[in-house]
Design an enzyme around this catalytic site. Structure first.
Site, PDB file in Angstrom:
ATOM      1  N   GLY A   1       0.847  -1.190   0.000  1.00  0.00           N
ATOM      2  CA  GLY A   1       0.000   0.000   0.000  1.00  0.00           C
ATOM      3  C   GLY A   1       0.880   1.236   0.000  1.00  0.00           C
ATOM      4  O   GLY A   1       2.095   1.154   0.199  1.00  0.00           O
ATOM      5  N   LEU A   2       0.269   2.367  -0.222  1.00  0.00           N
ATOM      6  CA  LEU A   2       1.013   3.623  -0.292  1.00  0.00           C
ATOM      7  C   LEU A   2       1.579   4.024   1.064  1.00  0.00           C
ATOM      8  O   LEU A   2       1.141   3.527   2.108  1.00  0.00           O
ATOM      9  CB  LEU A   2       0.114   4.732  -0.833  1.00  0.00           C
ATOM     10  CG  LEU A   2      -0.265   4.615  -2.308  1.00  0.00           C
ATOM     11  CD1 LEU A   2      -1.333   5.632  -2.675  1.00  0.00           C
ATOM     12  CD2 LEU A   2       0.962   4.794  -3.190  1.00  0.00           C
ATOM     13  N   SER A   3       2.520   4.948   1.039  1.00  0.00           N
ATOM     14  CA  SER A   3       3.102   5.498   2.258  1.00  0.00           C
ATOM     15  C   SER A   3       1.998   6.102   3.118  1.00  0.00           C
ATOM     16  O   SER A   3       1.167   6.864   2.628  1.00  0.00           O
ATOM     17  CB  SER A   3       4.130   6.567   1.880  1.00  0.00           C
ATOM     18  OG  SER A   3       4.688   7.144   3.033  1.00  0.00           O
ATOM     19  N   GLY A   4       1.982   5.732   4.388  1.00  0.00           N
ATOM     20  CA  GLY A   4       0.993   6.269   5.309  1.00  0.00           C
ATOM     21  C   GLY A   4      -0.316   5.509   5.363  1.00  0.00           C
ATOM     22  O   GLY A   4      -1.215   5.875   6.119  1.00  0.00           O
ATOM     23  N   ALA A   5      -0.433   4.432   4.592  1.00  0.00           N
ATOM     24  CA  ALA A   5      -1.695   3.686   4.554  1.00  0.00           C
ATOM     25  C   ALA A   5      -1.953   2.898   5.834  1.00  0.00           C
ATOM     26  O   ALA A   5      -3.096   2.579   6.134  1.00  0.00           O
ATOM     27  CB  ALA A   5      -1.729   2.747   3.346  1.00  0.00           C
ATOM     28  N   GLY A   6      -0.900   2.571   6.574  1.00  0.00           N
ATOM     29  CA  GLY A   6      -1.070   1.826   7.816  1.00  0.00           C
ATOM     30  C   GLY A   6      -0.424   0.458   7.825  1.00  0.00           C
ATOM     31  O   GLY A   6      -0.720  -0.367   8.690  1.00  0.00           O
ATOM     32  N   LYS A   7       0.485   0.205   6.888  1.00  0.00           N
ATOM     33  CA  LYS A   7       1.153  -1.095   6.813  1.00  0.00           C
ATOM     34  C   LYS A   7       1.934  -1.387   8.087  1.00  0.00           C
ATOM     35  O   LYS A   7       1.827  -2.480   8.646  1.00  0.00           O
ATOM     36  CB  LYS A   7       2.091  -1.146   5.599  1.00  0.00           C
ATOM     37  CG  LYS A   7       1.394  -0.984   4.269  1.00  0.00           C
ATOM     38  CD  LYS A   7       2.376  -0.972   3.106  1.00  0.00           C
ATOM     39  CE  LYS A   7       3.409   0.135   3.182  1.00  0.00           C
ATOM     40  NZ  LYS A   7       2.850   1.502   3.119  1.00  0.00           N
ATOM     41  N   SER A   8       2.732  -0.445   8.544  1.00  0.00           N
ATOM     42  CA  SER A   8       3.550  -0.658   9.747  1.00  0.00           C
ATOM     43  C   SER A   8       2.677  -0.827  10.982  1.00  0.00           C
ATOM     44  O   SER A   8       2.953  -1.680  11.835  1.00  0.00           O
ATOM     45  CB  SER A   8       4.531   0.500   9.945  1.00  0.00           C
ATOM     46  OG  SER A   8       5.452   0.547   8.879  1.00  0.00           O
TER      47      SER A   8
ATOM     48  N   SER B   1       6.078  -1.759  -2.079  1.00  0.00           N
ATOM     49  CA  SER B   1       6.147  -2.708  -3.200  1.00  0.00           C
ATOM     50  C   SER B   1       5.172  -2.318  -4.310  1.00  0.00           C
ATOM     51  O   SER B   1       4.154  -2.973  -4.514  1.00  0.00           O
ATOM     52  CB  SER B   1       5.939  -4.149  -2.741  1.00  0.00           C
ATOM     53  OG  SER B   1       4.925  -4.306  -1.799  1.00  0.00           O
TER      54      SER B   1
END
Length: 185
Positions: free
Chosen positions: A13-20, A86
């Site tokens: 997902g895009l930067s800031g989407a909440g992956k981390s 990715s």
């Protein structure tokens, strides 16, 4: 007790989407039933992929490296949570193919939020700089992000709570036989 064989959870997902954020919740939940490692895109860039830039080739190489480490860990019974932008569908498909050829279950998780939400969450101001043309090669603004056509799980982080996203992933793992009922609860 959880399953002894490893697997790969690939959060894209895009930067800031909440992956981390989702990866930390998954690690906290799964760690009581199996060994778990998180391969966070920012950390990988600092340690494993230092020296790579943001060209398409460098981004593909970064994904290959994360995928290779993920396969090695999963082969030895670790539940791997890879959280990386990715951006290219072909790179993600290649990582999945190599994992599945090695007999390692692979679950693609698309963490999604609208651009206005991502901009509002962006404490570093990267989206603002990219939109102003001050930051080149920023995924989702000046470089493409190819959203998954058919992810195994989609989490809409603008409306789903972290707990709801966590539950959705755990339910998918349980249905695929990757967790027993106790670990999925």
């Amino acid at each position: 007790m959880g399953r002894s064989a490893g697997f790969i959870l690939w959060l894209t997902g895009l930067s800031g989407a909440g992956k981390s954020t989702l990866s930390r919740a998954l690690r906290a939940h799964l760690a009581s039933s199996m060994p778990v490692e998180v391969l966070d895109g920012d950390e990988v860039r600092t340690w494993l992929s230092r020296g790579l830039g943001f060209t398409r080739e460098d981004r593909e190489e970064n994904v290959r490296r994360i995928g290779h480490v993920a396969r090695l860990l999963a082969k030895h019974g670790v539940g791997v949570i890879a959280a990386a932008i990715s951006p290219y569908a072909s790179s993600r498909a290649e990582v999945r193919r190599l994992a599945e050829e090695a007999g390692i279950p692979f679950v693609e998780i698309y963490v999604q939020a609208p651009l206005d939400v991502l901009i509002a969450r962006d404490v570093k101001g990267l989206y603002k700089k990219a939109l102003a043309g001050e930051l080149a090669h920023f995924t989702g603004v000046s470089d493409p992000y190819e959203a998954p056509d058919a992810p195994d799980v989609t989490v809409h982080s603008d409306v789903d709570t972290v707990e709801a996203g966590l539950w959705r992933v755990l339910e998918t793992l349980r249905k695929r036989g990757l967790l027993d009922a106790a670990a999925a609860a």
